[in-house]
Design an enzyme around this catalytic site. Structure first.
Site, PDB file in Angstrom:
ATOM      1  N   HIS A  16     -50.704  53.232 -52.302  1.00 58.13           N
ATOM      2  CA  HIS A  16     -50.006  52.028 -51.985  1.00 58.13           C
ATOM      3  C   HIS A  16     -48.888  51.914 -52.540  1.00 58.13           C
ATOM      4  O   HIS A  16     -47.396  51.867 -51.148  1.00 58.13           O
ATOM      5  CB  HIS A  16     -50.760  50.765 -52.601  1.00 58.13           C
ATOM      6  CG  HIS A  16     -51.981  50.682 -51.313  1.00 58.13           C
ATOM      7  ND1 HIS A  16     -52.931  49.670 -50.066  1.00 58.13           N
ATOM      8  CD2 HIS A  16     -53.005  51.643 -51.353  1.00 58.13           C
ATOM      9  CE1 HIS A  16     -53.606  49.720 -49.943  1.00 58.13           C
ATOM     10  NE2 HIS A  16     -54.225  50.706 -50.808  1.00 58.13           N
ATOM     11  N   ASP A 102     -48.664  43.006 -50.700  1.00 56.63           N
ATOM     12  CA  ASP A 102     -49.780  44.495 -50.137  1.00 56.63           C
ATOM     13  C   ASP A 102     -50.985  43.885 -48.997  1.00 56.63           C
ATOM     14  O   ASP A 102     -50.945  42.985 -49.997  1.00 56.63           O
ATOM     15  CB  ASP A 102     -50.817  44.936 -50.864  1.00 56.63           C
ATOM     16  CG  ASP A 102     -50.994  46.406 -50.796  1.00 56.63           C
ATOM     17  OD1 ASP A 102     -51.005  48.095 -50.843  1.00 56.63           O
ATOM     18  OD2 ASP A 102     -52.651  45.954 -49.926  1.00 56.63           O
ATOM     19  N   TRP A 347     -54.485  57.438 -45.026  1.00 60.48           N
ATOM     20  CA  TRP A 347     -53.536  57.152 -43.714  1.00 60.48           C
ATOM     21  C   TRP A 347     -51.749  57.707 -44.406  1.00 60.48           C
ATOM     22  O   TRP A 347     -51.087  58.708 -43.642  1.00 60.48           O
ATOM     23  CB  TRP A 347     -52.837  55.337 -43.794  1.00 60.48           C
ATOM     24  CG  TRP A 347     -51.345  55.556 -42.881  1.00 60.48           C
ATOM     25  CD1 TRP A 347     -50.530  55.245 -42.981  1.00 60.48           C
ATOM     26  CD2 TRP A 347     -52.004  56.426 -41.358  1.00 60.48           C
ATOM     27  NE1 TRP A 347     -49.800  55.692 -41.611  1.00 60.48           N
ATOM     28  CE2 TRP A 347     -50.844  55.519 -40.817  1.00 60.48           C
ATOM     29  CE3 TRP A 347     -52.844  56.925 -40.255  1.00 60.48           C
ATOM     30  CZ2 TRP A 347     -50.311  56.274 -39.398  1.00 60.48           C
ATOM     31  CZ3 TRP A 347     -53.158  57.424 -39.202  1.00 60.48           C
ATOM     32  CH2 TRP A 347     -51.642  56.562 -38.853  1.00 60.48           C
ATOM     33  N   SER A 349     -51.170  61.195 -45.679  1.00 64.83           N
ATOM     34  CA  SER A 349     -52.091  62.373 -45.744  1.00 64.83           C
ATOM     35  C   SER A 349     -51.826  62.381 -44.062  1.00 64.83           C
ATOM     36  O   SER A 349     -51.177  63.484 -44.341  1.00 64.83           O
ATOM     37  CB  SER A 349     -53.182  62.376 -46.558  1.00 64.83           C
ATOM     38  OG  SER A 349     -52.610  62.428 -47.641  1.00 64.83           O
ATOM     39  N   GLU A 352     -48.053  62.632 -43.102  1.00 63.65           N
ATOM     40  CA  GLU A 352     -47.419  62.838 -44.107  1.00 63.65           C
ATOM     41  C   GLU A 352     -47.033  65.119 -43.272  1.00 63.65           C
ATOM     42  O   GLU A 352     -47.111  65.534 -42.569  1.00 63.65           O
ATOM     43  CB  GLU A 352     -47.835  63.279 -45.566  1.00 63.65           C
ATOM     44  CG  GLU A 352     -47.419  62.326 -46.255  1.00 63.65           C
ATOM     45  CD  GLU A 352     -47.504  62.303 -47.810  1.00 63.65           C
ATOM     46  OE1 GLU A 352     -47.252  61.195 -48.432  1.00 63.65           O
ATOM     47  OE2 GLU A 352     -48.323  62.946 -48.120  1.00 63.65           O
ATOM     48  N   GLN A 369     -60.701  54.926 -43.535  1.00 60.41           N
ATOM     49  CA  GLN A 369     -60.203  57.379 -43.079  1.00 60.41           C
ATOM     50  C   GLN A 369     -61.089  57.249 -41.798  1.00 60.41           C
ATOM     51  O   GLN A 369     -60.733  58.501 -40.815  1.00 60.41           O
ATOM     52  CB  GLN A 369     -61.026  57.539 -43.886  1.00 60.41           C
ATOM     53  CG  GLN A 369     -60.037  57.821 -45.366  1.00 60.41           C
ATOM     54  CD  GLN A 369     -60.403  57.697 -46.472  1.00 60.41           C
ATOM     55  OE1 GLN A 369     -61.162  58.230 -47.147  1.00 60.41           O
ATOM     56  NE2 GLN A 369     -60.383  57.089 -48.394  1.00 60.41           N
TER      57      GLN A 369
HETATM   58  N1  UDP Z   1     -50.935  63.453 -53.545  1.00 62.65           N
HETATM   59  C1  UDP Z   1     -49.982  63.778 -54.055  1.00 62.65           C
HETATM   60  N2  UDP Z   1     -50.761  64.442 -54.688  1.00 62.65           N
HETATM   61  C2  UDP Z   1     -51.942  64.582 -54.795  1.00 62.65           C
HETATM   62  C3  UDP Z   1     -52.942  64.245 -54.157  1.00 62.65           C
HETATM   63  C4  UDP Z   1     -51.785  62.663 -53.430  1.00 62.65           C
HETATM   64  O1  UDP Z   1     -48.312  64.092 -54.195  1.00 62.65           O
HETATM   65  O2  UDP Z   1     -52.593  65.538 -55.547  1.00 62.65           O
HETATM   66  C5  UDP Z   1     -50.294  61.698 -52.796  1.00 62.65           C
HETATM   67  C6  UDP Z   1     -50.575  62.264 -50.866  1.00 62.65           C
HETATM   68  O3  UDP Z   1     -48.551  62.782 -50.553  1.00 62.65           O
HETATM   69  C7  UDP Z   1     -50.196  60.672 -50.535  1.00 62.65           C
HETATM   70  C8  UDP Z   1     -50.761  59.968 -51.386  1.00 62.65           C
HETATM   71  O4  UDP Z   1     -50.481  60.665 -53.144  1.00 62.65           O
HETATM   72  O5  UDP Z   1     -48.825  60.587 -50.409  1.00 62.65           O
HETATM   73  C9  UDP Z   1     -52.302  59.623 -51.197  1.00 62.65           C
HETATM   74  O6  UDP Z   1     -52.427  58.529 -49.820  1.00 62.65           O
HETATM   75  P1  UDP Z   1     -53.332  58.850 -48.651  1.00 62.65           P
HETATM   76  O7  UDP Z   1     -53.768  57.599 -48.240  1.00 62.65           O
HETATM   77  O8  UDP Z   1     -53.153  59.932 -47.786  1.00 62.65           O
HETATM   78  O9  UDP Z   1     -54.393  58.786 -49.561  1.00 62.65           O
HETATM   79  P2  UDP Z   1     -55.302  57.732 -51.475  1.00 62.65           P
HETATM   80  O10 UDP Z   1     -55.423  58.139 -52.565  1.00 62.65           O
HETATM   81  O11 UDP Z   1     -54.502  56.043 -50.698  1.00 62.65           O
HETATM   82  O12 UDP Z   1     -57.045  57.668 -50.501  1.00 62.65           O
END
Ligand code: UDP
Length: 462
Positions: A16, A102, A347, A349, A352, A369
């Site tokens: 977030h 949020d 979201w 990921s 990205e 998810q």
């Molecule tokens: N991320 C990263 N390195 C890691 C794990 C996650 O840079 O080892 C970043 C990823 O690029 C994304 C965020 O952390 O921007 C994770 O957000 P996401 O919504 O994908 O998943 P969540 O962690 O909220 O389940």
């Protein structure tokens, strides 16, 4: 009018916080002043990442310093309610033009309303996922099937979107078990009382769902993403926090690989896989014979009992990189050597991967998810599901090595994956154009900023 002042109140969890910082940068780039309300711990992170031009107002969580994304993720949601008073004090003191809060702050719409400040809600997910969730709750289609695994269609949505009962989130099924579930329920209600919703998504990714949300349901919404594309000074290597691997070492390794030859596996910042699931993944990697970067979130790197015996020796020199801890995900996804992404469907990921033009093996675990997975696999057709059937917030288990290996083979070698690669690259291109002047996200943000100016003028002239 004077410069707009926008307050952002993100949940202090990486999934977030990362887009919130991108959003703050985006507002700044369009001439608004931005201030983030956060905890002292995250304030330190923000400053370390060099976001010097973003204002920060610190509020302290009582008793526990909730960080999120690490060991104590979501363990202290109750503290969220204790933030209302200090945040209201800040709103009264600064009287910003808008509060982007949020969805996990259930009191945010009412707090902003007290000071006649419009509250914008930030879900951190797609319009598609929000629409699926709403209709799951409204129509409860999972009650119309006789078994857990029988597919059903979500009513009243564009397309034929199907799920099985076990893939539906506990909250959407009406199972409210703990404090976190309650926060989520109240958060969803408070979004309904908000001025509107900001989506970190772009129109062309989900046009029918955006149109339905705005035109059919008559809601206010702005699609202004992908937010990270709006910030060209982004530090791809240390996003969110410092990476656990040296950027140059990682790049050197990737540079030595052929285009589209490496599979990247990462399950986000929160999810925890069981040792036996990690064991199955390792075995699948061996079976597939592909090259990988695998991000494993294990606090102890020394204890690798989850690896099959002799795994390291057998795979030595065969193109496998394990990152223990935090990976430089944006850097990796945007390298030409990366040909597929095994993802938990968070979201951020998803976006990205789309922006980088990388097809996915989807492996959803919890939250929304499974809905994100459907968007990628059935609607956009840029991903192949690994076949996980079970939504669960517990430690994850249960997908067998054969299923994983099969999905890996399909994503790397089949004709269907070539088509997926073409489609996802096209979407990535559209995403990039969308944030440029004249693009859909750029224009939507212009509309939002104009509306906030108009709101400011109409209230200050009273
Ligand atoms: N991320 C990263 N390195 C890691 C794990 C996650 O840079 O080892 C970043 C990823 O690029 C994304 C965020 O952390 O921007 C994770 O957000 P996401 O919504 O994908 O998943 P969540 O962690 O909220 O389940």
């Amino acid at each position: 009018m004077d410069q707009l002042h926008i307050f952002l109140l993100p949940l202090t969890a990486y999934g977030h916080m990362i887009p919130a910082l991108d959003m703050a940068k985006l507002f700044l780039s369009r001439g608004a002043k931005t201030t983030i309300i956060t905890t002292p711990e995250f304030a330190k992170d923000i400053r370390q990442q060099g976001f010097d031009d973003i204002g920060i107002e610190c509020v302290k969580f009582p008793e526990v310093g909730f960080r999120g994304g690490d060991d104590d993720a979501f363990s202290s949601q109750f503290a969220i309610y204790a933030l209302q008073e200090p945040v209201e004090e800040l709103l009264e003191r600064f009287h910003p033009d808008c509060l982007v809060a949020d969805m996990f702050f259930p009191w945010a719409s009412d707090a902003a309303a007290k000071f006649n400040i419009p509250r914008l809600a930030f879900h951190g997910t797609s319009c598609f996922a929000v629409s699926v969730s709403e209709n799951m709750r409204l129509y409860r289609p999972f009650e119309d099937v006789s078994t857990d695994f029988e597919p059903f269609v979500v009513p009243d949505l564009p397309g034929r979107i199907t799920f099985s009962r076990t893939q539906v989130s506990a909250n959407d099924r009406g199972e409210i078990k703990n404090d976190f579930d309650k926060v989520l329920e109240e958060g969803i209600e408070s979004v309904k009382r908000s001025y509107g919703v900001i989506f970190n998504s772009f129109y062309e990714l989900e046009p029918e769902y955006v149109d339905r949300y705005k035109k059919v349901l008559g809601r206010k919404a702005w699609h202004v993403g992908p937010l990270f594309l709006c910030n060209n000074k982004i530090d791809k290597a240390n996003r969110g926090k410092l990476a656990s691997i040296d950027e140059q070492e990682c790049l050197k390794w990737l540079d030595s690989k052929n285009p589209n030859s490496v599979i990247y596996l990462c399950f986000g910042s929160i999810a925890e896989l069981s040792d036996s699931q990690l064991h199955e993944i390792a075995s699948a990697l061996e079976i597939s014979g592909q090259e990988f970067i695998w991000v494993v979130k294990k606090s102890s790197t020394a204890d690798e009992k989850w690896l099959p015996e002799g795994f390291k020796e057998r795979t030595k020199g065969k193109g496998l990189m394990i990152i223990n801890g935090w990976a430089p995900q944006l850097l990796i996804l945007n390298h030409a050597a990366v040909g597929a992404f095994v993802t938990h469907c968070g979201w951020n990921s998803m976006l990205e991967a789309v922006a980088a033009g990388v097809p996915m093996v989807t492996w959803p675990l919890f939250a929304e998810q499974f809905y994100n997975e459907k968007l990628m696999t059935d609607v956009l057709k840029v991903g192949i599901s690994v076949g996980n059937q079970k939504w669960s917030v517990e430690v994850h288990d249960g997908v067998k090595r054969e299923e994983i290996a099969m999905a890996l083979e399909r994503i790397m070698s089949n004709v269907e994956s070539l088509e997926m690669r073409r489609r996802v690259k096209e979407l990535g291109e559209i995403a990039r154009k969308g944030v440029e002047p004249g693009g859909s996200s750029h224009s939507d943000l212009s509309c939002l900023l104009q509306e906030l100016c108009d709101y400011h003028q109409s209230t200050s002239s009273k």
